[in-house]
Design a protein around this motif. Structure first.
Motif, mmCIF file in Angstrom:
data_model
loop_
_atom_site.group_PDB
_atom_site.id
_atom_site.type_symbol
_atom_site.label_atom_id
_atom_site.label_comp_id
_atom_site.label_asym_id
_atom_site.label_seq_id
_atom_site.Cartn_x
_atom_site.Cartn_y
_atom_site.Cartn_z
ATOM 1 N N PRO A 144 14.265 45.518 151.206
ATOM 2 C CA PRO A 144 13.243 45.722 150.164
ATOM 3 C C PRO A 144 13.217 47.140 149.605
ATOM 4 C CG PRO A 144 12.324 44.434 151.962
ATOM 5 C CD PRO A 144 13.689 44.882 152.412
ATOM 6 N N VAL A 145 13.522 48.139 150.445
ATOM 7 C CA VAL A 145 13.552 49.523 149.970
ATOM 8 C C VAL A 145 14.672 49.706 148.948
ATOM 9 C CG1 VAL A 145 13.825 51.934 150.639
ATOM 10 C CG2 VAL A 145 12.546 50.370 152.120
ATOM 11 N N LYS A 146 15.835 49.115 149.230
ATOM 12 C CA LYS A 146 16.950 49.214 148.296
ATOM 13 C C LYS A 146 16.667 48.432 147.010
ATOM 14 C CE LYS A 146 20.660 50.025 151.635
ATOM 15 N NZ LYS A 146 21.961 49.549 152.159
ATOM 16 N N ILE A 147 15.975 47.304 147.144
ATOM 17 C CA ILE A 147 15.606 46.549 145.946
ATOM 18 C C ILE A 147 14.687 47.374 145.062
ATOM 19 C CG2 ILE A 147 14.338 44.521 145.117
ATOM 20 C CD1 ILE A 147 15.342 42.995 147.522
ATOM 21 N N ALA A 148 13.754 48.098 145.690
ATOM 22 C CA ALA A 148 12.822 48.923 144.925
ATOM 23 C C ALA A 148 13.540 50.061 144.223
ATOM 24 C CB ALA A 148 11.729 49.471 145.843
ATOM 25 N N THR A 149 14.474 50.715 144.912
ATOM 26 C CA THR A 149 15.148 51.885 144.336
ATOM 27 C C THR A 149 16.258 51.498 143.354
ATOM 28 O OG1 THR A 149 16.594 51.948 146.298
ATOM 29 C CG2 THR A 149 14.625 53.354 146.312
ATOM 30 N N LYS A 150 16.979 50.407 143.630
ATOM 31 C CA LYS A 150 18.126 50.031 142.807
ATOM 32 C C LYS A 150 17.765 49.108 141.647
ATOM 33 C CE LYS A 150 21.869 48.780 144.881
ATOM 34 N NZ LYS A 150 22.803 48.089 145.808
ATOM 35 N N HIS A 151 16.709 48.300 141.817
ATOM 36 C CA HIS A 151 16.395 47.301 140.798
ATOM 37 C C HIS A 151 15.031 47.507 140.144
ATOM 38 C CE1 HIS A 151 19.942 45.051 142.017
ATOM 39 N NE2 HIS A 151 19.524 45.080 143.275
ATOM 40 N N LEU A 152 14.003 47.790 140.940
ATOM 41 C CA LEU A 152 12.668 47.914 140.369
ATOM 42 C C LEU A 152 12.489 49.223 139.607
ATOM 43 C CD1 LEU A 152 10.362 46.453 143.183
ATOM 44 C CD2 LEU A 152 10.980 45.415 141.003
ATOM 45 N N LEU A 153 12.828 50.345 140.232
ATOM 46 C CA LEU A 153 12.591 51.654 139.589
ATOM 47 C C LEU A 153 13.303 51.789 138.248
ATOM 48 C CD1 LEU A 153 12.526 54.221 142.549
ATOM 49 C CD2 LEU A 153 10.642 53.477 141.092
ATOM 50 N N PRO A 154 14.577 51.409 138.118
ATOM 51 C CA PRO A 154 15.198 51.512 136.786
ATOM 52 C C PRO A 154 14.480 50.691 135.719
ATOM 53 C CG PRO A 154 16.882 51.244 138.468
ATOM 54 C CD PRO A 154 15.569 51.023 139.143
ATOM 55 N N ASN A 155 13.951 49.538 136.095
ATOM 56 C CA ASN A 155 13.247 48.709 135.125
ATOM 57 C C ASN A 155 11.814 49.166 134.892
ATOM 58 O OD1 ASN A 155 15.001 46.131 134.422
ATOM 59 N ND2 ASN A 155 15.341 46.565 136.582
ATOM 60 N N LEU A 156 11.305 50.020 135.773
ATOM 61 C CA LEU A 156 9.969 50.578 135.603
ATOM 62 C C LEU A 156 9.998 51.932 134.902
ATOM 63 C CD1 LEU A 156 8.491 49.821 139.152
ATOM 64 C CD2 LEU A 156 7.817 48.719 137.024
ATOM 65 N N SER A 157 11.193 52.426 134.586
ATOM 66 C CA SER A 157 11.318 53.795 134.065
ATOM 67 C C SER A 157 10.540 53.996 132.773
ATOM 68 C CB SER A 157 12.793 54.142 133.843
ATOM 69 O OG SER A 157 13.385 53.239 132.915
ATOM 70 N N SER A 158 10.563 53.013 131.878
ATOM 71 C CA SER A 158 9.873 53.188 130.601
ATOM 72 C C SER A 158 8.369 53.304 130.806
ATOM 73 C CB SER A 158 10.184 52.014 129.669
ATOM 74 O OG SER A 158 9.764 50.787 130.244
ATOM 75 N N VAL A 159 7.793 52.450 131.660
ATOM 76 C CA VAL A 159 6.357 52.516 131.935
ATOM 77 C C VAL A 159 5.997 53.841 132.588
ATOM 78 C CG1 VAL A 159 4.468 51.447 133.219
ATOM 79 C CG2 VAL A 159 6.192 50.015 132.125
ATOM 80 N N VAL A 160 6.822 54.287 133.521
ATOM 81 C CA VAL A 160 6.544 55.531 134.244
ATOM 82 C C VAL A 160 6.597 56.725 133.304
ATOM 83 C CG1 VAL A 160 7.442 57.088 136.010
ATOM 84 C CG2 VAL A 160 7.332 54.634 136.459
ATOM 85 N N ILE A 161 7.632 56.813 132.484
ATOM 86 C CA ILE A 161 7.791 57.960 131.588
ATOM 87 C C ILE A 161 6.664 58.008 130.565
ATOM 88 C CG2 ILE A 161 9.268 58.948 129.799
ATOM 89 C CD1 ILE A 161 11.678 57.898 131.357
ATOM 90 N N ILE A 162 6.343 56.875 129.986
ATOM 91 C CA ILE A 162 5.297 56.842 128.958
ATOM 92 C C ILE A 162 3.947 57.239 129.545
ATOM 93 C CG2 ILE A 162 4.017 55.321 127.406
ATOM 94 C CD1 ILE A 162 6.683 53.717 127.124
ATOM 95 N N ASN A 163 3.600 56.670 130.700
ATOM 96 C CA ASN A 163 2.304 56.997 131.310
ATOM 97 C C ASN A 163 2.247 58.448 131.756
ATOM 98 O OD1 ASN A 163 -0.317 55.778 132.363
ATOM 99 N ND2 ASN A 163 0.492 56.745 134.210
ATOM 100 N N THR A 164 3.380 58.993 132.190
ATOM 101 C CA THR A 164 3.420 60.402 132.612
ATOM 102 C C THR A 164 3.126 61.330 131.441
ATOM 103 O OG1 THR A 164 5.009 59.914 134.364
ATOM 104 C CG2 THR A 164 4.871 62.193 133.624
ATOM 105 N N MET A 165 3.675 61.018 130.271
ATOM 106 C CA MET A 165 3.477 61.880 129.120
ATOM 107 C C MET A 165 2.038 61.850 128.613
ATOM 108 S SD MET A 165 6.232 63.356 128.986
ATOM 109 C CE MET A 165 5.682 64.383 127.649
ATOM 110 N N PHE A 166 1.271 60.826 128.982
ATOM 111 C CA PHE A 166 -0.140 60.814 128.622
ATOM 112 C C PHE A 166 -1.013 61.365 129.750
ATOM 113 C CE2 PHE A 166 1.450 57.519 125.674
ATOM 114 C CZ PHE A 166 0.938 58.034 124.496
ATOM 115 N N THR A 167 -0.467 61.454 130.957
ATOM 116 C CA THR A 167 -1.202 62.048 132.076
ATOM 117 C C THR A 167 -1.270 63.566 131.941
ATOM 118 O OG1 THR A 167 -0.547 60.253 133.559
ATOM 119 C CG2 THR A 167 -1.247 62.308 134.590
#
Length: 341
Positions: free
Chosen positions: A245-268
């Motif tokens: 599950p850790v590898k799934i999170a780092t290899k598959h989930l995080l790349p697909n979450l990058s847009s949400v993370v970057i956008i929310n960070t720029m408003f934080t």
């Protein structure tokens, strides 16, 4: 019966060479782009976002590199140079050339104060003779540092908490979301006041208040996206193959979450800057003699009627920071999520 005769050479006709040369005239081809490259291509088309990015880079360079080229110490007091107007060498514009109106005539305030030739303050001085330009740079550095700390907690606690909550689901997710709701129900101002009772006003109290409350929005967004992604085929395939599950999170989930993370960070980041400025302005943030944009606004508004520049310069810097971060965040949102337009 159907006549199934074999085709002969007479049934075919050779294509002339002149036609062969023009076969690819209408061929449409483009280089293959990754998701990041495609987002950067769209971002470059957004002129306001690109201009904002350049301005923010300049602010970061000036704020964090000011210790190497500052003209005056931001906390050094000079009673002989109190309340001097801004003076930029070679700029004859009134208000920026070191002159003030006195008795209906414009006089050189630096010469009147007995300053040595060649002495200048780019944004003038305050009531203690401290260089306002150095103090604005120092205050901007404080505000950006606190904003970067808020970003750090968003990217660590928020993402990890959101992924775990969305991935586990069920009772664990229900319990973790109730914790977030409890934290979000407590106003940030109450948290900072409680911390001041234990500690003292300053960066430590503000950073702890941000660490306690800032990551909740990121966690909820990441949790919602994780709950959608964990049922996708590529995630199910990885789980069926026995992937950790850790590898799934780092290899598959995080790349697909990058847009949400970057956008929310720029408003934080602008929210954290404004939060620090508000706390310092009302006197429970950065304490004297340290400078921040909030303390500079507080000091400037006391003399605004007669020495308005002492408030205008930090207010302009704070406004530019807020506008640029928001415009850049809008540009990133449009670049990483074109459907949001």
């Amino acid at each position: 019966m159907i006549n199934q005769s074999q085709p002969s050479d007479a049934d075919f006709q050779l294509i002339p060479e002149s036609v062969k040369a023009n076969l690819d005239d209408e061929k449409i081809s483009a280089p293959s782009l990754t998701f990041t490259q495609d987002a950067w291509r769209r971002l470059k088309k957004n002129k306001s976002a690109m201009v904002s990015m350049v301005i923010l880079i300049l602010f970061f360079i000036l704020a964090f590199g000011s210790s190497f080229f500052e003209t005056h110490n931001p906390n050094t007091q000079n009673p002989a140079a109190t309340n001097l107007p801004a003076k930029i060498p070679g700029v004859p514009i009134p208000g920026l050339n070191g002159t003030i109106m006195q008795g209906g005539t414009r006089v050189d305030a630096y010469q009147q104060a007995g300053m040595k030739p060649g002495t200048f303050y780019l944004m003038g001085t305050d009531s203690f003779g401290r260089d306002l330009f150095s103090r604005v740079l120092y205050g901007t550095r404080i505000s950006l540092t606190i904003a970067l700390v808020a970003t750090f907690f968003d990217l660590t606690i928020g993402i990890a908490y959101g992924i775990i909550s969305g991935w586990k689901g069920g009772r664990i997710d229900n319990f973790m979301q109730r914790i977030i709701e409890i934290i979000m129900s407590i106003p940030n101002l109450v948290v900072i006041i409680l911390l001041i009772l234990v500690l003292k006003p300053g960066m430590v109290s503000i950073i702890l208040a941000i660490a306690i409350t800032s990551w909740t929005s990121m966690a909820r967004l990441v949790r919602a996206e994780t709950m959608q992604l964990k049922n996708q085929e590529f995630i199910l395939a990885a789980r069926s193959l026995g992937e950790n599950p850790v590898k799934i999170a780092t290899k598959h989930l995080l790349p697909n979450l990058s847009s949400v993370v970057i956008i929310n960070t720029m408003f934080t980041i602008p929210s954290a800057i404004f939060f620090e400025a508000l706390l310092s302005y009302i006197g429970i943030g950065i304490s004297a003699p340290q400078a921040s944009l909030g303390t500079l606004l507080n000091d400037g508004q006391k003399n605004f009627q007669f020495l308005s520049y002492q408030m205008w310069f930090p207010a302009i810097v704070l406004s530019i920071l807020m506008i640029c971060f928001n415009l850049f965040g809008d540009g990133l949102r449009d670049a990483f999520d074109p459907k949001s337009k």
